[in-house]
Structure formats: structure tokens, C-alpha cells
Design a protein around this motif. Structure first.
Motif, mmCIF file in Angstrom:
data_model
loop_
_atom_site.group_PDB
_atom_site.id
_atom_site.type_symbol
_atom_site.label_atom_id
_atom_site.label_comp_id
_atom_site.label_asym_id
_atom_site.label_seq_id
_atom_site.Cartn_x
_atom_site.Cartn_y
_atom_site.Cartn_z
ATOM 1 N N SER A 148 -23.199 0.349 -4.454
ATOM 2 C CA SER A 148 -22.846 -0.470 -3.288
ATOM 3 C C SER A 148 -21.562 -1.259 -3.546
ATOM 4 N N TYR A 149 -21.496 -1.897 -4.730
ATOM 5 C CA TYR A 149 -20.296 -2.656 -5.084
ATOM 6 C C TYR A 149 -19.093 -1.733 -5.282
ATOM 7 N N LEU A 150 -19.326 -0.578 -5.884
ATOM 8 C CA LEU A 150 -18.238 0.385 -6.096
ATOM 9 C C LEU A 150 -17.693 0.871 -4.754
ATOM 10 N N GLY A 151 -18.592 1.163 -3.826
ATOM 11 C CA GLY A 151 -18.157 1.574 -2.484
ATOM 12 C C GLY A 151 -17.338 0.496 -1.804
ATOM 13 N N GLY A 152 -17.743 -0.764 -2.001
ATOM 14 C CA GLY A 152 -16.986 -1.877 -1.432
ATOM 15 C C GLY A 152 -15.592 -1.976 -2.023
ATOM 16 N N CYS A 153 -15.503 -1.795 -3.344
ATOM 17 C CA CYS A 153 -14.195 -1.871 -4.019
ATOM 18 C C CYS A 153 -13.277 -0.728 -3.591
ATOM 19 N N VAL A 154 -13.824 0.480 -3.494
ATOM 20 C CA VAL A 154 -13.006 1.642 -3.103
ATOM 21 C C VAL A 154 -12.462 1.464 -1.692
ATOM 22 N N ASN A 155 -13.314 1.013 -0.769
ATOM 23 C CA ASN A 155 -12.851 0.800 0.607
ATOM 24 C C ASN A 155 -11.817 -0.320 0.660
ATOM 25 N N SER A 156 -12.012 -1.336 -0.177
ATOM 26 C CA SER A 156 -11.044 -2.437 -0.251
ATOM 27 C C SER A 156 -9.690 -1.947 -0.746
ATOM 28 N N TRP A 157 -9.708 -1.073 -1.760
ATOM 29 C CA TRP A 157 -8.452 -0.516 -2.275
ATOM 30 C C TRP A 157 -7.745 0.302 -1.191
ATOM 31 N N THR A 158 -8.529 0.979 -0.368
ATOM 32 C CA THR A 158 -7.954 1.771 0.734
ATOM 33 C C THR A 158 -7.218 0.863 1.711
ATOM 34 N N PHE A 159 -7.884 -0.206 2.143
ATOM 35 C CA PHE A 159 -7.272 -1.140 3.095
ATOM 36 C C PHE A 159 -6.075 -1.852 2.476
ATOM 37 N N SER A 160 -6.242 -2.329 1.243
ATOM 38 C CA SER A 160 -5.156 -3.068 0.584
ATOM 39 C C SER A 160 -3.943 -2.179 0.355
ATOM 40 N N GLY A 161 -4.182 -0.932 -0.056
ATOM 41 C CA GLY A 161 -3.082 0.004 -0.278
ATOM 42 C C GLY A 161 -2.312 0.286 1.000
ATOM 43 N N CYS A 162 -3.042 0.486 2.087
ATOM 44 C CA CYS A 162 -2.380 0.726 3.380
ATOM 45 C C CYS A 162 -1.629 -0.509 3.849
ATOM 46 N N PHE A 163 -2.207 -1.690 3.605
ATOM 47 C CA PHE A 163 -1.542 -2.932 3.992
ATOM 48 C C PHE A 163 -0.235 -3.114 3.231
ATOM 49 N N LEU A 164 -0.257 -2.829 1.934
ATOM 50 C CA LEU A 164 0.944 -2.981 1.106
ATOM 51 C C LEU A 164 2.023 -1.962 1.454
ATOM 52 N N SER A 165 1.639 -0.886 2.134
ATOM 53 C CA SER A 165 2.626 0.120 2.538
ATOM 54 C C SER A 165 3.332 -0.256 3.850
ATOM 55 N N LEU A 166 2.812 -1.298 4.523
ATOM 56 C CA LEU A 166 3.413 -1.730 5.789
ATOM 57 C C LEU A 166 4.706 -2.500 5.536
ATOM 58 N N THR A 167 5.601 -2.471 6.521
ATOM 59 C CA THR A 167 6.858 -3.224 6.458
ATOM 60 C C THR A 167 6.844 -4.302 7.527
ATOM 61 N N PHE A 168 7.027 -5.561 7.109
ATOM 62 C CA PHE A 168 7.055 -6.683 8.040
ATOM 63 C C PHE A 168 8.456 -7.279 8.036
ATOM 64 N N CYS A 169 9.065 -7.312 9.184
ATOM 65 C CA CYS A 169 10.464 -7.735 9.217
ATOM 66 C C CYS A 169 10.777 -8.666 10.384
ATOM 67 N N GLY A 170 9.787 -9.067 11.125
ATOM 68 C CA GLY A 170 10.053 -9.922 12.279
ATOM 69 C C GLY A 170 8.995 -10.980 12.449
#
Length: 310
Positions: A148-170
Motif C-alpha cells: 500500500s505504501y509502495l503504491g502510494g510512493c510510486v504514484n507520488s513519483w509519477t505526479f511529481s515527475g510530471c509536475f517537474l517537467s512542466l514549464t511555468f513562465c507567467g
């Protein structure tokens, strides 16, 4: 992409639930009380289970971890929300946003898997009572909790990785009370389609799988209960499931609204209200649901109070 000059965003401003200072003061007191009850209730559940030998069973092992997850879930969001009630705009650095988003996704996903594990536990207890000790051995229980905890961490890495790939400029004002992925995605000036679809597929798959496990478990449980000849036996079997069913309905009902339904089907304000329910209110309600409607927990509480008194 063109070669425009962009100013990199270093912090986000959370607009919170309300811009009205009077309403903010009232909501601060209300949600401070909710948070206090959440901490007190869940810590009490953990301490009660750990100090009561009669509650050292798989069902209460899962409940103990559910209480811990609820503390983490609420603590990831509520303190920042409370600060927002005292100031019209709450600034949070990008790194802080990543941490908050990751924490919310980790604890939220872990709760999904724990609720599914608890449904499986009830299925084994009611449908295969003679095999319960082997099918729900300590090793199996700890594997389910760890997964359960591992599944939570993996999904968190998915969201965090996608968030870090975003570009914010405005714009950097987030129309929410915490760093949720959807409003942050709207602020991005450039992102790949994968950054939008991968978190949706990930969260949708987890919700679908855990809901399927819970639904299938309760179908078998219902069939087994209907086959029982004793009315008392039916009542006892069903009473062990009511608390879990209540918690499942509340939690999955709200997260399905946010993560499964099309974004066009609800407004930003509705999103915020539903988010308050599943991140702040439900963690407060869970210990009440499992204590007020559970005879074993109430009996353990009476014994503990009697032991403490003497």
C-alpha cells in the motif's frame, strides 16, 4: 516552440478558499478545530490498538495504518490552508509545492490500497473463516501494508515527475488551497501531452483497481451473508462491515468526483469544496466511524479506561 523571454516562476501563490477576511477568520477557527479533532482521534485510535491485545488482529493492523495515513493526509494540507485564512495570499516555493503535492498523492493513494486490503480482510473473515489465520497471516498482512505504501510512493513519483517537467513562465496564482496537480497544470505555459495524461491514467487505474477489489469482495460477502440461516449471524457479519463501507463510500465518492469525472463537469469552486472533504473532513471522520460503530473498539476503550482508572 518560439524563443520568447520567459521569467521563471520560483514560487506559487495559493488563493485559498475565500478572499473575505471575516469569512477567513471564521473558517480558521472551524478548520483548526477539525484538525485538532483529526489529530486527537487518529492518535487515540493508534494508541488504543497498540495497547489492547484483543485488537492485535489484521483488521486493526490496517486500521492503525489508516489512522497514521489520515494524520499525514490532513497534515499535508491543513496547516497551509489555515495560514491562508489569516492572509489573503499564501506564498509557497516551487520545492514546497512539489513536497506538498507528493505528500498528498502518497497518503491519498496509500489510503486507497489500505481500504482495498481491509475489504479483502473482511472477505476472508466472512467467506473463508477456517482459512483466515493462514490467508491473513502476519506476513501477508505486512506485505499488504508495505504494498500500500509502495503504491502510494510510486504514484507520488509519477505526479511529481510530471509536475517537474512542466514549464511555468507567467501567472503563478493557484486557484486552490493547496498545490493540487490540476490547477497547477492550468498555469503551465508549456507541457507535453504526457504530463496531462499520465497522472490521469495513473490515478484512474488505481481507483478502478481498488474499487474493483472492494466491490468484488463485498459481492462475495453479501452472497455469504444471504446464505446464513441465523439472523443473528447475518447481523453480526454485516455489522463488521458497516464501518468500512461507510469510510469507502465517503472516500471513493469524493476522489472519483475529482480524478475520474471530466474536468468540464464541475467548477473550480466545486473542486475546492470536494477537495476539502477528502483531504480534511474525511480524516477527521474515519476514527469516529470506526470507534462509534464498532463494538470491539468500544469494548477495548472501556477496558483501557478501567485499567487506567485503577
Amino acid at each position: 516552440m518560439g524563443t520568447e523571454n520567459y521569467t521563471s516562476v520560483t514560487a506559487f501563490i495559493l488563493l485559498g478558499l475565500t478572499e473575505d477576511s471575516t469569512a477567513g477568520a471564521v473558517l480558521f477557527i472551524v478548520f483548526l478545530g477539525v484538525y485538532a479533532v483529526t489529530l486527537l482521534g487518529n492518535i487515540s485510535i493508534i494508541m488504543l490498538i497498540r495497547s489492547s491485545p484483543q485488537l492485535h488482529t489484521p483488521m486493526y493492523l490496517f486500521l492503525c495504518h489508516l489512522a497514521f495515513v489520515d494524520i499525514g493526509y490532513s497534515s499535508s494540507v491543513t496547516p497551509v490552508m489555515l495560514i491562508g485564512f489569516l492572509s489573503q495570499e499564501t506564498s509557497i516555493p516551487v520545492a514546497g509545492c512539489v513536497v506538498q503535492l507528493g505528500s498528498v498523492v502518497t497518503f491519498g493513494t496509500t489510503e486507497c490500497f489500505l481500504l482495498a486490503s481491509m475489504a479483502y480482510d473482511r472477505y476472508v473473515a466472512i467467506c473463508s473463516p477456517l482459512l483466515y489465520s493462514s490467508l491473513m497471516s502476519p506476513t501477508v498482512c505486512y506485505l499488504l501494508v508495505g504494498a500500500s505504501y509502495l503504491g502510494g510512493c510510486v504514484n507520488s513519483w509519477t505526479f511529481s515527475g510530471c509536475f517537474l517537467s512542466l514549464t511555468f513562465c507567467g501567472p503563478n496564482k493557484v486557484n486552490h488551497f493547496f498545490c493540487d496537480y490540476s490547477p497547477l497544470l492550468k498555469l503551465s505555459c508549456a507541457h507535453e501531452f504526457a504530463s496531462e495524461i499520465i497522472p490521469a491514467i495513473s490515478s484512474g487505474s488505481i481507483i478502478a483497481v481498488t474499487v474493483f477489489i472492494i466491490a468484488l469482495s463485498y459481492v462475495y460477502i453479501l452472497v455469504s451473508i444471504l446464505k446464513m440461516r441465523s439472523t443473528e449471524g447475518r447481523h453480526k457479519a454485516f455489522s463488521t462491515c458497516t464501518s468500512h463501507l461507510t469510510a469507502v463510500t465517503l472516500f471513493f465518492g469524493t476522489i472519483t468526483f475529482i480524478y475520474v469525472l471530466p474536468k468540464s463537469s464541475y467548477s473550480t469552486d466545486q473542486n475546492k469544496i470536494i477537495s476539502v472533504i477528502y483531504t480534511v473532513v474525511i480524516p477527521m471522520l474515519n476514527p469516529l466511524i470506526y470507534s462509534l460503530r464498532n463494538k470491539e473498539v468500544k469494548d477495548a476503550m472501556k477496558k483501557l479506561l478501567a485499567r487506567t482508572h485503577w
